[in-house]
Scaffold this active site. Structure first.
Site, PDB file in Angstrom:
ATOM      1  N   GLY A   1      40.164  29.858  46.123  1.00 37.63           N
ATOM      2  CA  GLY A   1      38.949  30.768  45.132  1.00 37.63           C
ATOM      3  C   GLY A   1      39.563  30.899  43.700  1.00 37.63           C
ATOM      4  O   GLY A   1      40.144  30.291  42.807  1.00 37.63           O
TER       5      GLY A   1
ATOM      6  N   GLY B   1      38.354  32.828  39.674  1.00 40.71           N
ATOM      7  CA  GLY B   1      37.651  33.366  38.549  1.00 40.71           C
ATOM      8  C   GLY B   1      37.954  33.518  37.329  1.00 40.71           C
ATOM      9  O   GLY B   1      38.793  32.191  36.975  1.00 40.71           O
TER      10      GLY B   1
ATOM     11  N   TYR C   1      40.191  34.505  35.828  1.00 38.52           N
ATOM     12  CA  TYR C   1      41.036  35.260  35.859  1.00 38.52           C
ATOM     13  C   TYR C   1      42.133  34.305  36.027  1.00 38.52           C
ATOM     14  O   TYR C   1      43.299  33.708  35.317  1.00 38.52           O
ATOM     15  CB  TYR C   1      41.768  36.259  36.256  1.00 38.52           C
ATOM     16  CG  TYR C   1      41.504  35.981  37.929  1.00 38.52           C
ATOM     17  CD1 TYR C   1      42.156  35.802  38.837  1.00 38.52           C
ATOM     18  CD2 TYR C   1      40.351  36.157  39.040  1.00 38.52           C
ATOM     19  CE1 TYR C   1      42.262  35.014  40.121  1.00 38.52           C
ATOM     20  CE2 TYR C   1      40.081  36.362  39.510  1.00 38.52           C
ATOM     21  CZ  TYR C   1      40.989  35.474  40.863  1.00 38.52           C
ATOM     22  OH  TYR C   1      41.334  34.828  42.054  1.00 38.52           O
ATOM     23  N   GLY C   2      41.550  32.897  36.646  1.00 38.24           N
ATOM     24  CA  GLY C   2      42.361  31.825  37.472  1.00 38.24           C
ATOM     25  C   GLY C   2      42.164  31.457  38.451  1.00 38.24           C
ATOM     26  O   GLY C   2      41.098  31.585  38.783  1.00 38.24           O
TER      27      GLY C   2
ATOM     28  N   VAL D   1      43.407  31.321  42.745  1.00 37.44           N
ATOM     29  CA  VAL D   1      44.097  31.964  43.928  1.00 37.44           C
ATOM     30  C   VAL D   1      44.341  30.963  45.215  1.00 37.44           C
ATOM     31  O   VAL D   1      43.257  30.022  45.300  1.00 37.44           O
ATOM     32  CB  VAL D   1      43.417  32.759  45.044  1.00 37.44           C
ATOM     33  CG1 VAL D   1      43.762  33.315  46.023  1.00 37.44           C
ATOM     34  CG2 VAL D   1      43.016  34.259  43.376  1.00 37.44           C
TER      35      VAL D   1
ATOM     36  N   ASP E   1      36.028  51.601  41.763  1.00 39.26           N
ATOM     37  CA  ASP E   1      35.301  50.940  41.733  1.00 39.26           C
ATOM     38  C   ASP E   1      34.976  50.405  43.106  1.00 39.26           C
ATOM     39  O   ASP E   1      34.778  49.428  43.846  1.00 39.26           O
ATOM     40  CB  ASP E   1      36.220  49.908  41.478  1.00 39.26           C
ATOM     41  CG  ASP E   1      35.603  48.241  40.774  1.00 39.26           C
ATOM     42  OD1 ASP E   1      33.563  48.925  40.486  1.00 39.26           O
ATOM     43  OD2 ASP E   1      35.764  47.103  40.181  1.00 39.26           O
TER      44      ASP E   1
END
Length: 964
Positions: free
Chosen positions: A646, A648, A650-651, A653, A763
């Protein structure tokens, strides 16, 4: 004797002598000073010789090298100097909304090899776009719209293989769309680009079929208001990810629509009006995502009412004017649940017009002027909004019904929307340079015009379109560290380019005026598309006005031409001295006794923890393990592609296997990045001390060698959101959904009542609920969470954060965070599980929709939710067991006042009660075992979404842009 202090002193003196003898400040500051000298004014704090040490407004540095220039709406005038090339480390250049910047762009801009974003929106730059921009191999974001550029689109832009945003709209560009010719690159090489925005130019020629192929990633293709001619591109149906298509107002575009056009099943906005398209009316069967269709004023063959007209249940706006369509309009057309506008004038619709009584509650306009309608079935119809039948046989001279006038039946003189002022008492009188905000505070707003190029709605009388936008914008800016008192929208209208245009005012919070640094950050969020509007508003652009501090700018000092001989001599002499000193220094070092040298620790964002990436110095964090970079590199096979599960903004996974065989998910932020340190630390601190089967387990973390990584238990079946949409391949029937909701409720109740101290998640949403191999729910993502007092009572006053649609309105208005804020979000999640719809979608809010449906229900079948219920559930021959109790509980959770909502322990008790009614066990063993149906899809991993700690206050936002 230790000679080091003396050597340092000697080097310091000689280096200063070298600098003075050379009469230069060298490097970065010289380039930036030269750049500023090409402007007539500059920011008031641009003083001194080092922009990095002196904290020049709008300048971000890495050490002593300038990496970002963000000066939008600063009232700058002048040109862009070729000296820009000396800023070799520059990554972001944003000079948007400075209308006084003019002239050509220097070709030397192509030397900025590290540039990621070039943003010059709303300036007055002219001339041709330099072909040297094609040399910027790392460029991801290129936005030159709303200038005066002329000439052709450079073919060299096709070399920008990393580009995902290309906006050249609203200029004076001519020529065609360049394509690869065997030697020179073309736009067809940009297979990763998501956005082609070329509207509002003078481009001509045919649209080359090569530019549209199955390898393209395009989601927005905007070519409107140009001079394209020739046949409709036959390869358009190959770009199956397309969401917005605008080819309107080219006037000379001809030919039939190809048969494969309805392969565009993800298309939401279709604009083909005002061309000369021929052949049969396009078949839009199967294009079920369409919400806006305008094919008016073309030359299609005469046809009967197409069958697809009533099958698209997401249509809000249908414009089919002057197309030679005949036949009787089917009553089902008016029953499309979200339909707002029908413009069907100038056709041959005939027979009886029967709107019926079950028409869309949002239907605001039916324009059937100049058709052949003979009868209007008034009996049984309750439609009282705008209906225009002028020019039909029914409107004889004797018929004076309101629908036989061009104004129709409704309030045509309703004033345009303006954000209301919520003053509890007599509003204050503001100074002449200030404006009264919606919250009745006098301040100087940041103003501009925002234009949405293809909104999904057309009814401007629905004020929720604008109130939702105001609330969401304030929330998004706050999440990025920019506190706004309020947002004001004024006079929205559809302009001549069919863009939804409105005036926008942003008011500062807690002060009368934004600072220069504030405007630098606000402008960058809008120009860089870091601000993303709610889905359904479509692609946008913003044109900001000069802010009031423009009169505080200081004149730039123009460098004088001087004799360079003294400078050259000084550099030569200084250089010789420096070389001699270095040689002496090396000799002394060699002669000195060797001493053990300790490697300086890389600074970490958690100095107060004294984490040094060794187990001996790690504080007790209730089981969370501190990994070294080497350990995580090993368990992920050097972060191999095979273990990439995965990504996103941010970087990425990675899947990893610990030495004992345990599978883990390693979330790795962008290498070397320390953005979002507060949220990163929050997640570690909270997850390390909560342990519950319905809360995701944090195995450990890493802050070694400049890396920032979280290590979780591996949860294989993705997020609840992915299951509801079918993306994960996991099929959730009603019983499984009840079990998932119960598990999530238990996880949240544990946080509220058993964690020490109690925790508010802040959240709760479907994408933060993970499903394990037995479909047990696990609450995740604690980057925004807040601990309460030891007793868990009272509230915490804090900056509003969360996700729009799930956000508690009481928390949003008061900034007082309580456990009942999570209860509200959980209630929204319950409704999402019921409907499989996003909380905010196409301008509709699921809470309001469900409340209205329940209140208006004519029968108790499915609680009146037939139109809202997920089709997977609605297909059941009988109402799902416990449905009525489930809906009642969800609506209790989303009560306006927090005191009227149940606690999470009460929610758990209620769900357990009616879960048993449905015959579902509540324990872990009651799952459907491992019998999870994936259909033909591979499960999507849950960690592939955006990180909660992607943007921290003051950090440079990522330029990654989502589809909407």
């Amino acid at each position: 004797m230790d000679l080091s202090p003396w050597l340092v002193l000697l080097l310091s003196v000689l280096v200063k002598a070298f600098v003075i003898s050379g009469d230069t400040n060298g490097g970065v500051d010289t380039g930036l000073t030269a750049l500023a000298a090409s402007w007539d004014t500059r920011p008031s704090n641009w003083v001194g010789i080092n922009p990095c040490e002196d904290n020049w407004t709008g300048i971000i540095c890495n050490g002593d090298r300038v990496t970002s220039i963000r000066l939008s709406s600063f009232g700058l005038t002048g040109t862009l100097s070729g000296d820009i090339q000396s800023l070799s480390e520059l990554q972001y250049l944003d000079l948007s909304y400075n209308n006084g910047l003019h002239g050509s762009l220097p070709s030397s801009i192509g030397a900025l090899s590290n540039l990621l974003s070039l943003i010059l929106v709303g300036c007055s730059f002219s001339g041709e776009i330099p072909k040297e921009i094609g040399h910027l191999a790392n460029l991801k974001f290129l936005s030159l719209n709303s200038n005066k550029f002329s000439g052709p689109i450079p073919a060299s832009l096709g070399s920008l293989s990393n580009l995902y945003w290309l906006d050249l709209a609203d200029n004076m560009l001519t020529g065609g769309l360049p394509i690869f010719d065997g030697t020179n690159p073309g736009l067809d090489n940009l297979t990763k680009t998501l956005h082609f925005h070329f509207g509002g130019n003078q481009l001509s020629g045919t649209i080359p079929f090569q530019i549209l192929n199955s390898n393209m990633s395009l989601i927005h293709l905007l070519l409107e208001n140009n001079n394209f001619s020739g046949s409709f591109p036959p390869t358009l149906g190959l770009v199956t990810g397309l969401e917005v298509l605008r080819l309107d107002n080219n006037h000379l575009l001809t030919g039939p629509i190809p048969a494969n056009f309805n392969n565009l099943t993800q298309l939401e906005e279709l604009h083909l009006a005002n061309n000369k398209l021929t052949g049969p009316l396009p078949n839009l069967t199967g294009m079920n995502s369409l919400n806006f269709v305008d094919m008016s004023n073309n030359s299609f063959n005469a046809s009967d009412v197409p069958a697809w007209l009533t099958t698209s249940k997401s249509l809000t706006s249908l414009y089919l004017e002057n197309l030679n369509i005949s036949g009787q309009l089917p009553q089902a057309l008016f029953h499309i649940p979200v339909l707002q506008t029908l413009k069907l004038r100038g056709n041959h619709f005939n027979g009886t017009l029967n709107i019926g009584s079950d028409f869309s509650s949002q239907l605001d306009l039916i324009d059937l002027q100049d058709n052949q309608i003979e009868v209007y079935a008034v009996e049984g119809s309750q439609y009282k909004k705008k209906l225009i039948l002028v020019g039909n046989p029914i409107c004889t001279p004797e018929n004076n019904q309101p629908y036989c006038t061009t104004t129709g039946q409704a309030d045509q003189d309703m004033p345009p929307y303006t954000t209301a002022k919520n003053c509890s008492s007599l509003p204050p009188t503001c100074p002449s340079d200030q404006t009264l905000s919606p919250n009745c505070i006098c301040a100087v707003p940041y103003k501009g015009t925002i234009s949405f190029r293809s909104p999904s709605f057309s009814d401007l009388s629905n004020i929720s379109h604008f109130t939702v936008l105001e609330q969401q914008m304030r929330s998004v800016f706050s999440e990025n560290g920019i506190l706004l008192d309020s947002v004001s929208i004024n006079d929205p209208f559809f302009n001549t380019n069919n863009n939804l245009q409105m005036s926008l005012e942003l008011f500062p919070s807690g002060k009368a005026q934004f600072s220069q640094q504030d405007i630098s950050e606000v402008g960058f969020m809008l120009s860089n598309q870091s601000y993303k509007p709610p889905r359904g508003y479509g692609p946008y652009f913003f044109i900001g006005q000069d802010y009031s501090f423009a009169n505080e700018l200081v004149p730039s000092s123009k460098p004088k031409r001087t004799d360079r001989t003294p400078l050259i001599s000084g550099v030569t002499v200084g250089g010789a001295i420096l070389v001699a000193v270095v040689v002496a220094f090396v000799i002394i070092i060699v002669r000195r006794k060797r001493r053990p040298v300790q490697t300086e620790e890389r600074s970490q964002p958690f100095d107060s923890w004294h984490i040094k990436s060794t187990s001996s110095s790690v504080p007790q964090l209730h089981g969370a393990r501190v990994f070294t970079f080497v350990e995580l590199k090993k368990i992920t096979s050097n972060f191999s592609e095979a273990n990439d599960i995965g990504n996103g903004s941010y970087g990425k996974v990675y899947r990893g296997t610990l030495p004992g065989g345990q599978l883990v998910a390693v979330k790795r932020s962008q290498q070397g990045s320390m953005q979002g340190s507060l949220e990163f630390r929050t997640e570690i601190e909270l997850l390390s001390r909560v342990h519950h089967k319905n809360v995701v387990t944090l195995v450990g973390f890493c802050v070694d060698q400049g890396e920032q990584m979280l290590v979780y238990e591996y949860v294989p079946n993705g997020t609840l959101r992915d299951s509801l949409t079918g993306k994960s391949g996991v099929r959730l029937d009603w019983r499984r959904r009840l079990r998932v909701v119960l598990g999530a409720a238990k996880g949240v109740a544990y946080l509220h009542e058993h964690a020490d101290p109690p925790i508010v998640h802040r959240d709760i949403k479907s994408s933060n609920v993970l499903l394990d191999d037995r479909l047990n729910a696990k609450v995740s993502d604690f980057g925004l969470s807040k601990p309460l007092g030891v007793d868990g009572r009272g509230n915490v006053t804090t900056q509003v954060k969360g996700t729009m649609g799930y956000l508690d309105p009481e928390y949003y208005m008061t900034q007082h965070l309580t456990q009942k804020s999570d209860v509200y979000s959980f209630g929204v999640l319950m409704l999402e599980v019921l409907t499989a719809r996003k909380p905010l979608e196409h301008g509709r809010y699921v809470v309001r929709e469900v409340k209205k449906a329940v209140a208006d229900r004519a029968s108790k079948d499915l609680c009146g939710l037939q139109e809202l219920l997920d089709p997977v559930l609605a297909a059941s021959p009988s109402a799902p067991a416990g449905l009525e109790q489930y809906v009642d509980l969800a609506l209790q959770c989303v009560e306006e006042a927090g005191n009227d909502r149940p606690s999470m322990s009460d929610v758990v008790g209620e769900i357990e009660r009616f879960v048993k009614m449905a015959g579902v066990g509540t324990g872990a063993d009651s799952a459907s075992g491992s019998l999870v149906s994936y259909g033909s899809r591979s499960p999507r991993h849950p960690y592939s979404g955006d990180s909660p700690f992607e943007h921290s206050a003051g950090a440079l936002p990522s330029v990654r842009v989502e589809p909407h």
